[in-house]
Design a protein around this motif. Structure first.
Motif, PDB file in Angstrom:
ATOM      1  N   ALA A 186     -13.654 -30.178  41.177  1.00 51.85           N
ATOM      2  CA  ALA A 186     -13.518 -31.239  42.236  1.00 51.85           C
ATOM      3  C   ALA A 186     -13.450 -30.657  43.705  1.00 51.85           C
ATOM      4  O   ALA A 186     -13.776 -31.300  44.411  1.00 51.85           O
ATOM      5  N   GLU A 187     -12.612 -29.653  43.751  1.00 52.10           N
ATOM      6  CA  GLU A 187     -12.290 -29.115  45.104  1.00 52.10           C
ATOM      7  C   GLU A 187     -13.499 -28.505  45.703  1.00 52.10           C
ATOM      8  O   GLU A 187     -13.793 -28.257  46.869  1.00 52.10           O
ATOM      9  N   LEU A 188     -14.485 -28.000  45.043  1.00 48.80           N
ATOM     10  CA  LEU A 188     -15.892 -27.504  45.287  1.00 48.80           C
ATOM     11  C   LEU A 188     -16.626 -28.514  45.850  1.00 48.80           C
ATOM     12  O   LEU A 188     -17.878 -28.072  46.530  1.00 48.80           O
ATOM     13  N   LEU A 189     -16.501 -29.807  45.658  1.00 52.83           N
ATOM     14  CA  LEU A 189     -17.542 -30.794  45.954  1.00 52.83           C
ATOM     15  C   LEU A 189     -17.492 -30.997  47.635  1.00 52.83           C
ATOM     16  O   LEU A 189     -16.285 -30.871  48.120  1.00 52.83           O
ATOM     17  N   PRO A 190     -18.834 -31.031  48.098  1.00 50.87           N
ATOM     18  CA  PRO A 190     -18.915 -31.227  49.681  1.00 50.87           C
ATOM     19  C   PRO A 190     -18.403 -32.713  49.964  1.00 50.87           C
ATOM     20  O   PRO A 190     -18.473 -33.583  49.124  1.00 50.87           O
TER      21      PRO A 190
ATOM     22  N   LEU B 280     -35.371 -34.207  39.061  1.00 58.35           N
ATOM     23  CA  LEU B 280     -34.539 -34.331  40.183  1.00 58.35           C
ATOM     24  C   LEU B 280     -34.517 -33.079  41.245  1.00 58.35           C
ATOM     25  O   LEU B 280     -34.475 -33.261  42.250  1.00 58.35           O
ATOM     26  N   LEU B 281     -34.110 -32.130  40.524  1.00 58.10           N
ATOM     27  CA  LEU B 281     -33.990 -30.732  41.420  1.00 58.10           C
ATOM     28  C   LEU B 281     -35.488 -30.557  41.910  1.00 58.10           C
ATOM     29  O   LEU B 281     -35.453 -29.986  43.006  1.00 58.10           O
ATOM     30  N   ARG B 282     -36.383 -30.444  41.087  1.00 58.98           N
ATOM     31  CA  ARG B 282     -37.823 -30.299  41.635  1.00 58.98           C
ATOM     32  C   ARG B 282     -38.108 -31.125  42.731  1.00 58.98           C
ATOM     33  O   ARG B 282     -38.684 -30.730  43.592  1.00 58.98           O
ATOM     34  N   GLU B 283     -37.812 -32.238  42.749  1.00 58.74           N
ATOM     35  CA  GLU B 283     -38.147 -33.293  43.850  1.00 58.74           C
ATOM     36  C   GLU B 283     -37.268 -33.100  45.014  1.00 58.74           C
ATOM     37  O   GLU B 283     -37.633 -32.962  46.098  1.00 58.74           O
TER      38      GLU B 283
ATOM     39  N   ALA C 289     -25.148 -33.765  36.419  1.00 57.28           N
ATOM     40  CA  ALA C 289     -24.883 -34.066  37.824  1.00 57.28           C
ATOM     41  C   ALA C 289     -24.091 -33.116  38.739  1.00 57.28           C
ATOM     42  O   ALA C 289     -24.755 -33.030  39.855  1.00 57.28           O
ATOM     43  N   LEU C 290     -23.261 -32.545  38.281  1.00 50.98           N
ATOM     44  CA  LEU C 290     -22.385 -31.364  38.907  1.00 50.98           C
ATOM     45  C   LEU C 290     -23.446 -30.379  39.100  1.00 50.98           C
ATOM     46  O   LEU C 290     -23.582 -29.594  40.176  1.00 50.98           O
ATOM     47  N   ALA C 291     -24.544 -29.973  38.197  1.00 53.78           N
ATOM     48  CA  ALA C 291     -25.539 -28.817  38.329  1.00 53.78           C
ATOM     49  C   ALA C 291     -26.238 -29.220  39.549  1.00 53.78           C
ATOM     50  O   ALA C 291     -26.930 -28.325  40.190  1.00 53.78           O
ATOM     51  N   LEU C 292     -26.742 -30.387  39.743  1.00 49.46           N
ATOM     52  CA  LEU C 292     -27.615 -30.848  40.710  1.00 49.46           C
ATOM     53  C   LEU C 292     -26.934 -30.705  42.045  1.00 49.46           C
ATOM     54  O   LEU C 292     -27.616 -30.186  42.755  1.00 49.46           O
ATOM     55  N   VAL C 293     -25.768 -31.166  42.268  1.00 48.85           N
ATOM     56  CA  VAL C 293     -24.930 -30.844  43.368  1.00 48.85           C
ATOM     57  C   VAL C 293     -24.652 -29.335  43.759  1.00 48.85           C
ATOM     58  O   VAL C 293     -25.111 -28.960  44.982  1.00 48.85           O
ATOM     59  N   PHE C 294     -24.225 -28.737  42.691  1.00 47.72           N
ATOM     60  CA  PHE C 294     -23.972 -27.328  43.096  1.00 47.72           C
ATOM     61  C   PHE C 294     -25.385 -26.366  43.330  1.00 47.72           C
ATOM     62  O   PHE C 294     -25.262 -25.604  44.313  1.00 47.72           O
ATOM     63  N   SER C 295     -26.649 -26.730  42.623  1.00 48.85           N
ATOM     64  CA  SER C 295     -27.554 -26.087  42.835  1.00 48.85           C
ATOM     65  C   SER C 295     -28.254 -26.534  44.476  1.00 48.85           C
ATOM     66  O   SER C 295     -28.634 -25.590  45.245  1.00 48.85           O
ATOM     67  N   ALA C 296     -28.013 -27.749  44.801  1.00 48.72           N
ATOM     68  CA  ALA C 296     -28.367 -28.209  46.138  1.00 48.72           C
ATOM     69  C   ALA C 296     -27.618 -27.697  47.446  1.00 48.72           C
ATOM     70  O   ALA C 296     -27.778 -27.088  48.262  1.00 48.72           O
ATOM     71  N   MET C 297     -26.303 -27.381  46.881  1.00 51.11           N
ATOM     72  CA  MET C 297     -25.327 -26.804  47.816  1.00 51.11           C
ATOM     73  C   MET C 297     -25.722 -25.407  47.971  1.00 51.11           C
ATOM     74  O   MET C 297     -25.661 -24.623  49.268  1.00 51.11           O
ATOM     75  N   ARG C 298     -25.991 -24.559  46.958  1.00 50.85           N
ATOM     76  CA  ARG C 298     -26.519 -23.228  46.799  1.00 50.85           C
ATOM     77  C   ARG C 298     -27.749 -22.801  47.857  1.00 50.85           C
ATOM     78  O   ARG C 298     -27.638 -22.322  48.525  1.00 50.85           O
TER      79      ARG C 298
END
Length: 92
Positions: free
Chosen positions: A87-91, A23-26, A50-59
């Motif tokens: 939780a407070e770091l989620l967009p 998913l990250l590669r895509e 899933a948290l890693a996916l979100v935080f990587s995308a945010m970065r």
């Protein structure tokens, strides 16, 4: 599975340790194109990866000078974020 249209990508299926690498590669080229929203309403199963996916995308978005919103987060996802104290770091 990721389906993108305009500046929004909808993630579906499982977002788990087994699927998050693909998913990250895509997702990376879509982030480079400037998407600004990840829609998780199609996610059926999520684990802490899933948290890693979100935080990587945010970065990646932040490095390009953009912000990223997340919509449709499943309750289990939010519970995991609370459990890990992020939780407070989620967009919004």
């Amino acid at each position: 599975m990721i389906a993108c249209e305009d500046t929004r990508c909808r993630i579906g299926g499982a977002v788990t340790v087994d699927s998050v690498g693909g998913l990250l590669r895509e997702l990376q080229p879509q982030l480079a194109k400037g998407i600004d929203t990840l829609d998780f309403s199609g996610v059926e199963t999520a684990d802490s990866a899933a948290l890693a996916l979100v935080f990587s995308a945010m970065r990646q978005a932040r490095q390009a000078g953009r912000t990223l919103a997340c919509t449709g987060l499943p309750a289990s996802f939010t519970t995991l974020a609370e459990l890990y104290g992020v939780a407070e770091l989620l967009p919004a």
